[in-house]
Design a protein around this motif. Structure first.
Motif, PDB file in Angstrom:
ATOM      1  N   TYR A   1       4.134   1.227   2.779  1.00  7.16           N
ATOM      2  CA  TYR A   1       4.437   0.178   1.659  1.00  7.16           C
ATOM      3  C   TYR A   1       5.504   0.991   0.895  1.00  7.16           C
ATOM      4  O   TYR A   1       5.201   2.274   0.612  1.00  7.16           O
ATOM      5  CB  TYR A   1       3.398  -0.319   0.708  1.00  7.16           C
ATOM      6  CG  TYR A   1       2.214  -1.197   1.713  1.00  7.16           C
ATOM      7  CD1 TYR A   1       2.436  -2.620   1.781  1.00  7.16           C
ATOM      8  CD2 TYR A   1       1.429  -0.602   2.219  1.00  7.16           C
ATOM      9  CE1 TYR A   1       1.400  -3.211   2.594  1.00  7.16           C
ATOM     10  CE2 TYR A   1       0.251  -1.384   3.186  1.00  7.16           C
ATOM     11  CZ  TYR A   1       0.379  -2.629   3.118  1.00  7.16           C
ATOM     12  OH  TYR A   1      -0.359  -3.372   3.580  1.00  7.16           O
ATOM     13  N   GLY A   2       6.260   0.442   0.224  1.00  8.97           N
ATOM     14  CA  GLY A   2       7.427   0.970  -0.748  1.00  8.97           C
ATOM     15  C   GLY A   2       7.925   0.236  -1.539  1.00  8.97           C
ATOM     16  O   GLY A   2       8.368  -1.007  -1.331  1.00  8.97           O
ATOM     17  N   THR A   3       8.364   0.667  -2.862  1.00  5.06           N
ATOM     18  CA  THR A   3       8.779   0.055  -3.741  1.00  5.06           C
ATOM     19  C   THR A   3      10.312   0.334  -3.813  1.00  5.06           C
ATOM     20  O   THR A   3      10.588   1.610  -3.902  1.00  5.06           O
ATOM     21  CB  THR A   3       8.223   0.421  -5.355  1.00  5.06           C
ATOM     22  OG1 THR A   3       6.852   0.059  -5.137  1.00  5.06           O
ATOM     23  CG2 THR A   3       8.985  -0.445  -6.377  1.00  5.06           C
TER      24      THR A   3
ATOM     25  N   ARG B   1       3.985  -3.595   7.824  1.00  2.00           N
ATOM     26  CA  ARG B   1       2.791  -4.618   8.555  1.00  2.00           C
ATOM     27  C   ARG B   1       3.571  -5.732   8.794  1.00  2.00           C
ATOM     28  O   ARG B   1       4.340  -6.089   8.312  1.00  2.00           O
ATOM     29  CB  ARG B   1       1.609  -4.604   7.595  1.00  2.00           C
ATOM     30  CG  ARG B   1       1.819  -5.615   6.603  1.00  2.00           C
ATOM     31  CD  ARG B   1       0.503  -6.173   6.019  1.00  2.00           C
ATOM     32  NE  ARG B   1       0.448  -6.936   4.940  1.00  2.00           N
ATOM     33  CZ  ARG B   1       0.835  -8.129   4.677  1.00  2.00           C
ATOM     34  NH1 ARG B   1       1.257  -8.894   5.634  1.00  2.00           N
ATOM     35  NH2 ARG B   1       0.839  -8.569   3.370  1.00  2.00           N
TER      36      ARG B   1
ATOM     37  N   ARG C   1       1.728 -12.083   7.384  1.00  3.25           N
ATOM     38  CA  ARG C   1       0.509 -12.960   7.741  1.00  3.25           C
ATOM     39  C   ARG C   1       1.097 -14.591   7.870  1.00  3.25           C
ATOM     40  O   ARG C   1       2.310 -14.598   7.137  1.00  3.25           O
ATOM     41  CB  ARG C   1      -0.622 -12.816   6.591  1.00  3.25           C
ATOM     42  CG  ARG C   1      -1.051 -11.440   6.392  1.00  3.25           C
ATOM     43  CD  ARG C   1      -2.029 -11.446   5.590  1.00  3.25           C
ATOM     44  NE  ARG C   1      -2.588 -10.085   5.254  1.00  3.25           N
ATOM     45  CZ  ARG C   1      -2.705  -9.387   4.273  1.00  3.25           C
ATOM     46  NH1 ARG C   1      -2.196  -9.980   3.008  1.00  3.25           N
ATOM     47  NH2 ARG C   1      -3.205  -8.112   4.347  1.00  3.25           N
TER      48      ARG C   1
ATOM     49  N   GLU D   1      -0.886  -0.415  -4.892  1.00  2.00           N
ATOM     50  CA  GLU D   1      -2.069  -0.009  -5.320  1.00  2.00           C
ATOM     51  C   GLU D   1      -2.117   1.493  -6.128  1.00  2.00           C
ATOM     52  O   GLU D   1      -1.033   1.880  -6.509  1.00  2.00           O
ATOM     53  CB  GLU D   1      -2.792   0.400  -3.419  1.00  2.00           C
ATOM     54  CG  GLU D   1      -1.792   1.097  -2.972  1.00  2.00           C
ATOM     55  CD  GLU D   1      -1.699   2.374  -2.991  1.00  2.00           C
ATOM     56  OE1 GLU D   1      -0.717   3.070  -3.392  1.00  2.00           O
ATOM     57  OE2 GLU D   1      -2.583   3.318  -3.104  1.00  2.00           O
TER      58      GLU D   1
ATOM     59  N   TYR E   1       7.444  -9.777   1.066  1.00  2.00           N
ATOM     60  CA  TYR E   1       7.787  -8.510   1.338  1.00  2.00           C
ATOM     61  C   TYR E   1       9.202  -8.605   2.124  1.00  2.00           C
ATOM     62  O   TYR E   1       9.521  -9.566   2.767  1.00  2.00           O
ATOM     63  CB  TYR E   1       6.680  -7.971   2.416  1.00  2.00           C
ATOM     64  CG  TYR E   1       5.484  -7.418   1.762  1.00  2.00           C
ATOM     65  CD1 TYR E   1       5.229  -6.344   1.018  1.00  2.00           C
ATOM     66  CD2 TYR E   1       4.442  -8.141   1.956  1.00  2.00           C
ATOM     67  CE1 TYR E   1       4.106  -5.782   0.457  1.00  2.00           C
ATOM     68  CE2 TYR E   1       3.193  -7.821   1.343  1.00  2.00           C
ATOM     69  CZ  TYR E   1       3.017  -6.800   0.657  1.00  2.00           C
ATOM     70  OH  TYR E   1       1.698  -6.277   0.125  1.00  2.00           O
TER      71      TYR E   1
ATOM     72  N   GLU F   1       8.548   4.812  -4.934  1.00  2.00           N
ATOM     73  CA  GLU F   1       7.375   5.501  -4.199  1.00  2.00           C
ATOM     74  C   GLU F   1       7.127   4.634  -2.892  1.00  2.00           C
ATOM     75  O   GLU F   1       7.505   3.612  -2.688  1.00  2.00           O
ATOM     76  CB  GLU F   1       6.277   5.355  -5.395  1.00  2.00           C
ATOM     77  CG  GLU F   1       5.938   3.696  -5.665  1.00  2.00           C
ATOM     78  CD  GLU F   1       4.942   3.083  -4.542  1.00  2.00           C
ATOM     79  OE1 GLU F   1       3.979   3.928  -3.946  1.00  2.00           O
ATOM     80  OE2 GLU F   1       5.234   1.822  -4.497  1.00  2.00           O
TER      81      GLU F   1
ATOM     82  N   GLU G   1       3.001  -4.890  -8.470  1.00  2.00           N
ATOM     83  CA  GLU G   1       1.772  -4.969  -7.631  1.00  2.00           C
ATOM     84  C   GLU G   1       1.520  -4.207  -6.768  1.00  2.00           C
ATOM     85  O   GLU G   1       1.700  -4.667  -5.672  1.00  2.00           O
ATOM     86  CB  GLU G   1       1.309  -6.474  -7.651  1.00  2.00           C
ATOM     87  CG  GLU G   1      -0.138  -6.959  -7.475  1.00  2.00           C
ATOM     88  CD  GLU G   1      -0.219  -8.213  -6.575  1.00  2.00           C
ATOM     89  OE1 GLU G   1       0.723  -9.115  -6.873  1.00  2.00           O
ATOM     90  OE2 GLU G   1      -0.888  -8.105  -5.606  1.00  2.00           O
TER      91      GLU G   1
ATOM     92  N   SER H   1       8.405  -5.681  -2.104  1.00  2.00           N
ATOM     93  CA  SER H   1       8.259  -4.451  -1.622  1.00  2.00           C
ATOM     94  C   SER H   1       8.643  -4.463  -0.096  1.00  2.00           C
ATOM     95  O   SER H   1       8.848  -5.465   0.397  1.00  2.00           O
ATOM     96  CB  SER H   1       6.672  -3.872  -1.708  1.00  2.00           C
ATOM     97  OG  SER H   1       6.372  -3.463  -3.081  1.00  2.00           O
TER      98      SER H   1
ATOM     99  N   VAL I   1       3.571   4.456   0.239  1.00  2.00           N
ATOM    100  CA  VAL I   1       2.246   4.824   0.386  1.00  2.00           C
ATOM    101  C   VAL I   1       2.054   4.306   1.854  1.00  2.00           C
ATOM    102  O   VAL I   1       2.368   3.671   2.506  1.00  2.00           O
ATOM    103  CB  VAL I   1       1.472   4.231  -0.572  1.00  2.00           C
ATOM    104  CG1 VAL I   1       1.051   2.821  -0.419  1.00  2.00           C
ATOM    105  CG2 VAL I   1      -0.117   4.959  -0.811  1.00  2.00           C
TER     106      VAL I   1
HETATM  107  P1  5GP Z   1      -1.250  -6.557   1.452  1.00  2.00           P
HETATM  108  O1  5GP Z   1      -1.014  -5.839   2.824  1.00  2.00           O
HETATM  109  O2  5GP Z   1      -2.514  -7.124   1.411  1.00  2.00           O
HETATM  110  O3  5GP Z   1      -0.228  -7.319   1.131  1.00  2.00           O
HETATM  111  O4  5GP Z   1      -1.399  -5.096   0.507  1.00  2.00           O
HETATM  112  C1  5GP Z   1      -2.318  -4.078   0.627  1.00  2.00           C
HETATM  113  C2  5GP Z   1      -2.171  -3.145  -0.708  1.00  2.00           C
HETATM  114  O5  5GP Z   1      -0.889  -2.650  -0.942  1.00  2.00           O
HETATM  115  C3  5GP Z   1      -2.262  -3.800  -1.891  1.00  2.00           C
HETATM  116  O6  5GP Z   1      -3.385  -3.237  -2.774  1.00  2.00           O
HETATM  117  C4  5GP Z   1      -1.070  -4.014  -2.599  1.00  2.00           C
HETATM  118  O7  5GP Z   1      -0.922  -3.979  -3.846  1.00  2.00           O
HETATM  119  C5  5GP Z   1      -0.263  -2.747  -2.220  1.00  2.00           C
HETATM  120  N1  5GP Z   1       1.264  -2.616  -2.217  1.00  2.00           N
HETATM  121  C6  5GP Z   1       1.997  -3.718  -1.840  1.00  2.00           C
HETATM  122  N2  5GP Z   1       3.337  -3.314  -1.805  1.00  2.00           N
HETATM  123  C7  5GP Z   1       3.185  -1.970  -2.065  1.00  2.00           C
HETATM  124  C8  5GP Z   1       4.062  -0.806  -2.614  1.00  2.00           C
HETATM  125  O8  5GP Z   1       5.364  -1.128  -2.492  1.00  2.00           O
HETATM  126  N3  5GP Z   1       3.569   0.234  -3.038  1.00  2.00           N
HETATM  127  C9  5GP Z   1       2.327   0.676  -3.032  1.00  2.00           C
HETATM  128  N4  5GP Z   1       2.101   1.740  -3.137  1.00  2.00           N
HETATM  129  N5  5GP Z   1       1.452  -0.326  -2.873  1.00  2.00           N
HETATM  130  C10 5GP Z   1       1.782  -1.554  -2.420  1.00  2.00           C
END
Ligand code: 5GP
Length: 202
Positions: free
Chosen positions: A81-83, A41, A44, A103, A53, A72, A101, A37, A74
């Motif tokens: 975040y985006g797919t 952010r 880490r 949210e 990412y 999508e 994977e 995705s 969000v």
């Molecule tokens: P983290 O910042 O901890 O890697 O991810 C935070 C949340 O964003 C997690 O629930 C993860 O599954 C979700 N997430 C990661 N990539 C995407 C995305 O491309 N689209 C959406 N809708 N959620 C995502």
């Protein structure tokens, strides 16, 4: 060649969905592939651009959005975040299933655009078990933990389009259950198509 299906895996933070997906891919690399995705952010420690990412700026994200590159997107925790559509297409074109994977809001949006996408929710054995895991990380105060619990409950209000609920108590068992879902979904077919393929008639 049969095209793969899209599987969304969601679940509360700390439920172990990342570990579950990694283990599923390790054991069954032919079954499906995950995608990378885009996020705004910061990485880490240990996270690699293009692997965990695609780390992009707000401006870059806006450009990609304008170019309709996303399936999508969000906003979460002040980050985006985006797919990527291209990532999903790449896997589907290779005849493989895709695992996203993401949210729950993202999951619901995927379902709106791809009606045969399959949404799987990963549950902790109990809500207390989830809190224990977060406490185990030692990084959160009691108030933050209470906030997390409230968030889990609130998140669950969006669970309607989810069709499968897998409890992650024993990791190996949870992996087998997700695999069973993917295999069974792959066997679903329209009887009319089967008749046409086998007997060459409608
Ligand atoms: P983290 O910042 O901890 O890697 O991810 C935070 C949340 O964003 C997690 O629930 C993860 O599954 C979700 N997430 C990661 N990539 C995407 C995305 O491309 N689209 C959406 N809708 N959620 C995502």
């Amino acid at each position: 060649m049969k095209r793969g299906k899209v599987f969304v895996i969601s679940g509360p933070s700390g439920v172990g969905k990342g570990t579950l997906c990694a283990e599923l891919m390790r054991r069954y690399p032919e079954l499906a592939a995950t995608t990378v995705s885009v996020t705004t952010r910061a990485p880490r420690p240990g996270e690699v651009d293009g692997v965990h990412y695609y780390f992009r700026t707000e401006a870059q994200f806006d450009e990609m959005l304008a170019a309709e590159m996303f399936l999508e997107t969000v906003n979460k925790f002040t980050h985006r975040y985006g797919t990527l559509l291209s990532e999903v297409e790449k896997v589907l074109d290779a005849g493989k299933n895709v695992i996203l994977e993401i949210e729950m809001l993202g999951g619901a949006n995927v379902k709106k655009r791809i009606s045969d996408a399959v949404l799987i929710f990963i549950l902790p054995p109990t809500l207390a078990a989830l809190t224990d895991r977060i406490v185990g990380r030692g990084s959160e105060t009691e108030a933050q933990i209470r906030l997390r619990q409230a968030q889990v409950e609130e998140e669950f209000d969006q669970a309607d389009p989810y069709e499968y609920f897998v409890v992650n108590d024993d990791l190996a068992e949870a992996v087998e259950n997700v695999r069973a879902i993917i295999v069974a979904e792959g066997l679903k077919a329209d009887g009319k198509d089967v008749k046409k393929n086998y007997f060459g008639r409608n």
